[in-house]
Design a protein around this motif. Structure first.
Motif, PDB file in Angstrom:
ATOM      1  N   VAL A 193       0.848  -1.177   0.114  1.00 19.54           N
ATOM      2  CA  VAL A 193      -0.119  -0.043   0.072  1.00 19.54           C
ATOM      3  C   VAL A 193       0.954   1.056   0.060  1.00 19.54           C
ATOM      4  CG1 VAL A 193      -1.845   1.273   1.288  1.00 19.54           C
ATOM      5  CG2 VAL A 193      -2.052  -1.173   1.316  1.00 19.54           C
ATOM      6  N   ALA A 194       0.670   2.262  -0.836  1.00 20.27           N
ATOM      7  CA  ALA A 194       1.173   3.439  -0.885  1.00 20.27           C
ATOM      8  C   ALA A 194       0.229   4.435  -0.053  1.00 20.27           C
ATOM      9  CB  ALA A 194       1.350   3.961  -2.279  1.00 20.27           C
ATOM     10  N   VAL A 195       0.860   4.951   0.828  1.00 24.39           N
ATOM     11  CA  VAL A 195       0.161   5.897   1.577  1.00 24.39           C
ATOM     12  C   VAL A 195       0.421   7.478   1.271  1.00 24.39           C
ATOM     13  CG1 VAL A 195      -0.415   6.739   3.894  1.00 24.39           C
ATOM     14  CG2 VAL A 195       0.261   4.379   3.621  1.00 24.39           C
ATOM     15  N   CYS A 196      -0.686   8.006   0.694  1.00 23.49           N
ATOM     16  CA  CYS A 196      -0.532   9.310  -0.133  1.00 23.49           C
ATOM     17  C   CYS A 196      -1.170  10.419   0.992  1.00 23.49           C
ATOM     18  CB  CYS A 196      -1.233   9.532  -1.259  1.00 23.49           C
ATOM     19  SG  CYS A 196      -1.133  10.888  -2.137  1.00 23.49           S
ATOM     20  N   GLU A 197      -0.453  11.203   1.679  1.00 22.30           N
ATOM     21  CA  GLU A 197      -1.215  12.203   2.617  1.00 22.30           C
ATOM     22  C   GLU A 197      -1.019  13.684   1.882  1.00 22.30           C
ATOM     23  OE1 GLU A 197      -2.286  11.536   5.326  1.00 22.30           O
ATOM     24  OE2 GLU A 197      -1.420   9.763   6.377  1.00 22.30           O
ATOM     25  N   GLN A 198      -2.078  14.300   2.567  1.00 25.52           N
ATOM     26  CA  GLN A 198      -1.999  15.908   2.152  1.00 25.52           C
ATOM     27  C   GLN A 198      -0.970  16.481   2.838  1.00 25.52           C
ATOM     28  OE1 GLN A 198      -7.018  16.018   2.168  1.00 25.52           O
ATOM     29  NE2 GLN A 198      -5.933  17.359   3.447  1.00 25.52           N
ATOM     30  N   THR A 199      -0.180  17.249   2.281  1.00 25.96           N
ATOM     31  CA  THR A 199       1.076  17.815   2.527  1.00 25.96           C
ATOM     32  C   THR A 199       1.032  19.236   2.700  1.00 25.96           C
ATOM     33  OG1 THR A 199       2.099  17.949   0.593  1.00 25.96           O
ATOM     34  CG2 THR A 199       2.718  15.852   1.840  1.00 25.96           C
ATOM     35  N   GLU A 200      -0.142  19.848   2.294  1.00 31.26           N
ATOM     36  CA  GLU A 200      -0.211  21.522   2.578  1.00 31.26           C
ATOM     37  C   GLU A 200      -1.784  21.675   3.225  1.00 31.26           C
ATOM     38  OE1 GLU A 200      -0.358  24.165  -0.748  1.00 31.26           O
ATOM     39  OE2 GLU A 200      -1.560  22.644  -1.783  1.00 31.26           O
ATOM     40  N   ASP A 201      -1.852  22.880   3.815  1.00 35.53           N
ATOM     41  CA  ASP A 201      -3.221  23.374   4.592  1.00 35.53           C
ATOM     42  C   ASP A 201      -4.188  23.575   3.207  1.00 35.53           C
ATOM     43  OD1 ASP A 201      -5.392  24.994   5.428  1.00 35.53           O
ATOM     44  OD2 ASP A 201      -4.340  24.751   7.469  1.00 35.53           O
ATOM     45  N   PRO A 202      -5.352  23.073   3.296  1.00 34.08           N
ATOM     46  CA  PRO A 202      -6.170  23.473   2.092  1.00 34.08           C
ATOM     47  C   PRO A 202      -6.542  24.813   1.935  1.00 34.08           C
ATOM     48  CG  PRO A 202      -7.212  21.652   3.671  1.00 34.08           C
ATOM     49  CD  PRO A 202      -6.125  22.108   4.186  1.00 34.08           C
ATOM     50  N   ALA A 203      -6.259  25.757   3.083  1.00 28.79           N
ATOM     51  CA  ALA A 203      -6.213  27.222   2.785  1.00 28.79           C
ATOM     52  C   ALA A 203      -5.280  27.592   1.822  1.00 28.79           C
ATOM     53  CB  ALA A 203      -6.510  27.952   4.138  1.00 28.79           C
ATOM     54  N   GLU A 204      -4.221  27.072   2.094  1.00 33.06           N
ATOM     55  CA  GLU A 204      -3.033  27.428   1.073  1.00 33.06           C
ATOM     56  C   GLU A 204      -3.215  27.190  -0.363  1.00 33.06           C
ATOM     57  OE1 GLU A 204      -0.160  29.096   1.823  1.00 33.06           O
ATOM     58  OE2 GLU A 204      -0.510  29.192   3.888  1.00 33.06           O
ATOM     59  N   ALA A 205      -3.901  25.853  -0.447  1.00 30.33           N
ATOM     60  CA  ALA A 205      -4.514  25.632  -1.882  1.00 30.33           C
ATOM     61  C   ALA A 205      -5.294  26.788  -2.597  1.00 30.33           C
ATOM     62  CB  ALA A 205      -4.997  24.237  -1.977  1.00 30.33           C
ATOM     63  N   LYS A 206      -6.193  27.069  -1.756  1.00 29.29           N
ATOM     64  CA  LYS A 206      -7.305  28.083  -2.227  1.00 29.29           C
ATOM     65  C   LYS A 206      -6.633  29.409  -2.587  1.00 29.29           C
ATOM     66  CE  LYS A 206     -11.236  26.365   0.425  1.00 29.29           C
ATOM     67  NZ  LYS A 206     -12.217  26.450   1.623  1.00 29.29           N
ATOM     68  N   ARG A 207      -5.371  29.683  -2.151  1.00 33.21           N
ATOM     69  CA  ARG A 207      -4.976  31.068  -2.218  1.00 33.21           C
ATOM     70  C   ARG A 207      -4.301  30.890  -3.525  1.00 33.21           C
ATOM     71  NH1 ARG A 207      -4.297  31.793   3.535  1.00 33.21           N
ATOM     72  NH2 ARG A 207      -2.361  30.336   3.560  1.00 33.21           N
ATOM     73  N   ARG A 208      -3.906  29.769  -4.064  1.00 35.02           N
ATOM     74  CA  ARG A 208      -3.319  29.659  -5.325  1.00 35.02           C
ATOM     75  C   ARG A 208      -4.192  29.627  -6.362  1.00 35.02           C
ATOM     76  NH1 ARG A 208      -0.823  25.091  -3.239  1.00 35.02           N
ATOM     77  NH2 ARG A 208      -2.062  23.692  -4.690  1.00 35.02           N
ATOM     78  N   GLY A 209      -5.442  29.810  -6.097  1.00 32.20           N
ATOM     79  CA  GLY A 209      -6.386  29.529  -7.214  1.00 32.20           C
ATOM     80  C   GLY A 209      -7.510  28.759  -6.734  1.00 32.20           C
ATOM     81  N   PRO A 210      -8.794  29.274  -7.372  1.00 36.43           N
ATOM     82  CA  PRO A 210     -10.116  28.384  -7.287  1.00 36.43           C
ATOM     83  C   PRO A 210     -10.051  26.912  -7.753  1.00 36.43           C
ATOM     84  CG  PRO A 210     -10.490  29.749  -9.008  1.00 36.43           C
ATOM     85  CD  PRO A 210      -9.055  30.291  -8.495  1.00 36.43           C
ATOM     86  N   LYS A 211      -9.400  26.584  -8.540  1.00 34.59           N
ATOM     87  CA  LYS A 211      -9.119  25.152  -9.077  1.00 34.59           C
ATOM     88  C   LYS A 211      -7.742  24.389  -8.578  1.00 34.59           C
ATOM     89  CE  LYS A 211     -11.682  25.991 -13.340  1.00 34.59           C
ATOM     90  NZ  LYS A 211     -11.662  25.604 -14.898  1.00 34.59           N
TER      91      LYS A 211
END
Length: 917
Positions: free
Chosen positions: A111-129
């Motif tokens: 099993v390859a364990v794939c984690e979220q490595t940034e805060d979702p708020a940071e992703a939103k600041r890069r753009g809506p998509k």
């Protein structure tokens, strides 16, 4: 854009898995941004199930979802479409992911364990998509797991790598690197090709890695068919010799390997392969491994895979632990002790000095009941230091792992004090005591001062730092936990200042904290009562809502209090972990000492409990056992209140008795007798006491057991073929020091064939192998060989008959069995009475015909050693037989004759030939 994940591990061969993990390549075109990210990460890990983190769940898509749904019994759903088809999806909660991982690993999946490595708020600041960045943080495989909930506490979780070097055009030596990243164990060894299967069986790995060239070698095909662990081939280009040596140096931070000892090229290749695989599966993280120790060839008693299975050393033939020798002798009180006991049982020693040291420790502990009890009570309180240390080193630890280090070192100190107060400590226990005292007391004090009494499983939960240890944490906790009191105090002050007893401070998700007063009071506030303090927020039908600078600041403090407390606690955790890792070698040494003491205490407890005795083990060829018992059978009988019949066994000396030929009925106890003596040899050389009144054993270099039979239909081999393969291995490898136990050789084929093979095997063991052997048979004709084979002795199992019933006494005595009692055994097995009656009538008829024939010829008249002597010259052409001899020959049907009938027919022909003059 999605972060590029680490490279995938090479394709494996997970035998237990029912499904293939690999999925067809997926096209990113037309996919949503999130699904495009998933496809990219999956493409880099095609041979793993991808646990893709989405909030509180690990989601699986496409083929992975279908496989996981079947394997885990979870619902398969859909999530949108891709390339015109529904996207299969299933998921598991993050909180319960270990349980699902355990089931998938047990089925042979990775099993390859794939984690979220940034805060979702940071992703939103890069753009809506923009998509939250995700990375594969580790690959979970059977041989690289570290979590307690995924591991068996009493079983080592070994990853075994195999390398090789060429000895000649057709011969190779194989290097083995055995690593348990859950404890740090790292050992190297080298064996000749003929011993590779036995070496793998001894290590009992959870996963095997090797080069593609070794895996594809046709000469090793049977070895890979026999192993049950997943086998992972690695590309040959990745295993270049200089790279292997470099990886070892980098792992341990050394400039040369000379400080670790001298390693062969095969061992270095294996070590490089195992470190490469660990680096890849841990995505660059390095577990705290012990420096590699080299096990010299011949350091342990050689036991091949078939013998281990036949003797049921660590697992029964059905694959379970219950009923095995390990299960029967295990009196350890700690997980680390249980693992070490299994290791000792799998590799009994060939070093007389080391065996003696282990026996001295057992003797000393057995003699002092009070101290043994105190030591075992202290050991039972010691956590699993080795596995906690490994998780800390890999960054996967929690507060309870730090507590395990604290409590384990505490227990070690207490045990060290007990040993220090004892007199005449044997050398082995004295060394263990020195290791127990090696830890720095300051580390324990630091952990004790910082850690709370009740600890969460994960550091993300917070609350694990003791109150009063860190002022900043205490302040943040007070604000977070007592926010209601703080708000109530502010509300009371505002009510007093406004004169409004109905003023309330409330909270909702839209406004946060706000002040609410009746509308009349609110208008007064706007006109001047609290105009400088209150800021208008909202007007309701009958009320008005305000805020204030003070309330805003308080809200900010309250909302950030938990995050601030957790951040401060995490810093404390990291500091404590660093202190532990600074003493990695010391803590590992303490863990090994605790395990060693637990094993010695287990042997002592067992010896006292079961009345076992210390065997004498020396460099001779003795094998004398008085009052020997089978440990597993005796334990089973004791539970049912029945006694075990003890027996002697003497295979010593150059005279009669070096090989004992045993006859007797089925159910008489032949197989039990054979196995118990083999198990006594194993127990003696692992340093334990043995189930016997007295035992004197010369070192056994190789132990062979050919007991029982079974088809191997998967490879198209019959019972008889399996029997012959295992017998061939024995006859080709047994030496003068070996112990061989053979049961019913030749019974799987026609009578003449079987008797001939058994006869020739006995000759080979006697004249060529010259080993100590127990040979059980139903071919009574073989008992006459004792007249010719000087070191062969006959023994049988006593049987008594009473009123037509047979009683098996299970007592081994000198002599030969008179009959086989097959009908009595058949009756006990429940064959219909009509079948038993008919068989009895047929037997009487056959016995009468036997009595009416001429007397039985002597076996002395047959050439015993023809197979061992040079071939005789071709015989002179014999004259054609006359009509009388022809008629006699025509009347003989060799395929329908018993051995006795064949011998009588031969003598009739001789007499007829003599009569012709």
């Amino acid at each position: 854009m999605a972060h590029a994940p680490a490279r995938s591990v090479a394709k494996a061969n997970p035998k237990p898995a029912a499904d293939s993990v690999s999925s067809p390549a997926l096209d990113r075109s037309g996919a949503t941004p999130m699904m495009a990210q998933y496809i990219e990460i999956k493409a880099a890990n095609p041979d793993c199930l991808l646990f893709y983190r989405m909030g509180d769940f690990y989601e699986l898509f496409f083929g992975d979802a279908e496989i996981a749904s079947r394997a885990l019994g979870i619902v398969l759903t859909k999530r949108g479409k891709h390339a015109g088809a529904d996207i299969a999806m299933c998921g598991v909660p993050v909180e319960r992911s270990d349980d699902y991982l355990n089931r998938l690993i047990a089925l042979g999946h990775r099993v390859a364990v794939c984690e979220q490595t940034e805060d979702p708020a940071e992703a939103k600041r890069r753009g809506p998509k923009s998509v939250v960045r995700r990375e594969v943080v580790r690959l979970v495989t059977p041989g690289t797991i570290t979590e307690d909930r995924l591991l068996e506490p009493g079983r080592a979780n070994l990853l075994l790598a195999i390398g090789r070097r060429k000895l000649s055009e057709e011969a190779f030596a194989y290097g083995l690197a055995a690593v348990d990243i859950s404890t740090g164990r790292f050992s190297l060894s080298e064996v000749p090709g003929v011993e590779l299967g036995g070496a793998i069986a001894r290590h009992d790995p959870r996963e095997i890695v090797l080069s593609e060239a070794i895996h594809a070698d046709p000469a090793l095909a049977r070895v890979w068919q026999d192993v049950t662990a997943p086998v992972t081939p690695l590309a040959q280009a990745e295993l270049e010799p200089h790279a292997a040596e470099r990886r070892i140096k980098e792992q341990f931070g050394v400039a040369t390997l000379e400080g670790f000892g001298s390693f062969t090229r095969a061992e270095v290749a294996a070590a490089g392969a195992v470190l490469l695989y660990i680096e890849r599966t841990q995505i660059g993280a390095r577990p705290p491994l012990n420096p590699p120790t080299r096990e010299a060839n011949g350091a342990t008693l050689a036991i091949d895979a078939a013998t281990r299975a036949n003797l049921e050393l660590t697992r029964t033939l059905s694959g379970g632990r219950t009923g095995s020798l390990l299960d029967t002798i295990d009196r350890t009180v700690s997980a680390s002790g249980a693992r070490l006991l299994a290791e000792h049982l799998s590799g009994p020693l060939m070093d007389l000095t080391a065996i003696g040291h282990r026996q001295d420790a057992v003797t000393w502990l057995a003699d002092d009941h009070g101290l043994r009890r105190a030591l075992r009570d202290a050991l039972a309180r010691a956590p699993d230091l080795a596995r906690a240390l490994s998780r800390i080193g890999l960054g996967r630890s929690g507060p309870r792992d730090l507590a395990a280090i604290r409590d384990g070192l505490d227990a070690a100190a207490a045990i060290s004090d007990l040993l220090a107060g004892a007199e005449a400590l044997p050398a082995n226990l004295e060394i263990l005591g020195e290791h127990l005292r090696a830890a720095d007391p300051a580390l324990v004090e630091s952990l004790r001062a910082a850690l709370a009494d009740d600890l969460p499983l994960s550091r993300r939960d917070g609350g694990f730092v003791r109150a009063g240890h860190h002022p900043g944490i205490d302040e943040a906790r007070l604000l977070g936990q007592d926010s209601r009191k703080v708000i109530a105090a502010l509300q009371a002050r505002y009510a007093e200042e406004t004169g409004c007893r109905t003023l309330r401070i409330k909270h909702n998700n839209l406004l946060g904290y706000y002040i609410e007063v009746p509308q009349a009071v609110g208008e007064a506030c706007l006109k001047g009562i609290m105009r400088e303090t209150f800021v208008h927020r909202q007007t309701m039908v009958d009320a008005m809502r305000f805020t204030s600078v003070e309330l805003g600041e308080l809200e900010t403090k309250i909302s950030g209090a938990s995050d601030r407390a957790l951040a401060l606690e995490t810093a404390v955790f990291d500091d404590l972990a660093a202190q532990v890792l600074a003493q990695t070698e010391t803590v590992a040494s303490v863990a090994e000492a605790l395990a060693g003491l637990d094993v010695a205490g287990s042997h002592a407890e067992l010896a006292v409990e079961q009345n076992w005795t210390r065997p004498r083990v020396d460099d001779g060829l003795a094998f004398q056992v008085e009052g020997g018992r089978h440990p597993v059978v005796e334990a089973a009988l004791r539970r049912s209140g029945e006694p075990f019949i003890a027996n002697e066994c003497d295979l010593s000396g150059e005279g009669r008795g070096r090989i004992r030929l045993i006859t007797g009925p089925n159910m008489g106890g032949k197989s039990t007798f054979l196995r118990q003596n083999a198990l006594i040899a194993v127990l003696a050389q692992m340093g334990a006491f043995v189930p016997a009144a007295k035992a004197h054993l010369g070192l056994v270099d190789r132990l062979f057991s050919r007991v029982g039979a079974a088809d191997d239909l998967a490879r198209g081999q019959s019972t008889f073929m399996v029997e012959m393969v295992e017998t061939a291995a024995i006859l080709n490898q047994a030496s003068r020091r070996s112990l061989v136990i053979l049961d019913e050789i030749g019974r799987g084929t026609a009578t003449f064939d079987g008797l001939s093979i058994a006869w020739a095997c006995l000759e080979q063991l006697h004249e060529v192998n010259a080993c100590r052997a127990l040979f059980a048979t139903h071919f009574h004709e073989l008992t006459a060989l004792s007249q010719r084979l000087a070191r062969l002795d006959n023994a049988t199992l006593k049987v008594a008959e009473h009123r037509g019933q047979v009683v098996f006494l299970h007592e081994v005595v000198p002599g030969v069995a008179e009959r086989s009692y097959g009908l009595q055994v058949a009756r006990l097995a429940g064959l219909p009475a009509s079948v038993i009656g008919r068989a009895g009538a047929i037997l009487k008829g056959l016995e009468k015909a036997e009595r009416d024939r001429p007397s039985r010829p002597r076996i002395d008249d047959l050439p015993l050693f023809a197979s061992l002597a040079p071939p005789p010259p071709p015989p002179e052409p014999a004259p054609a037989p006359d009509d009388g001899l022809g008629r006699l020959l025509d009347a003989i049907d060799p395929d329908a004759m018993t051995p006795r009938e064949a011998l009588e027919a031969l003598y009739r022909l001789k007499r007829a030939r003599a009569a012709q003059g």
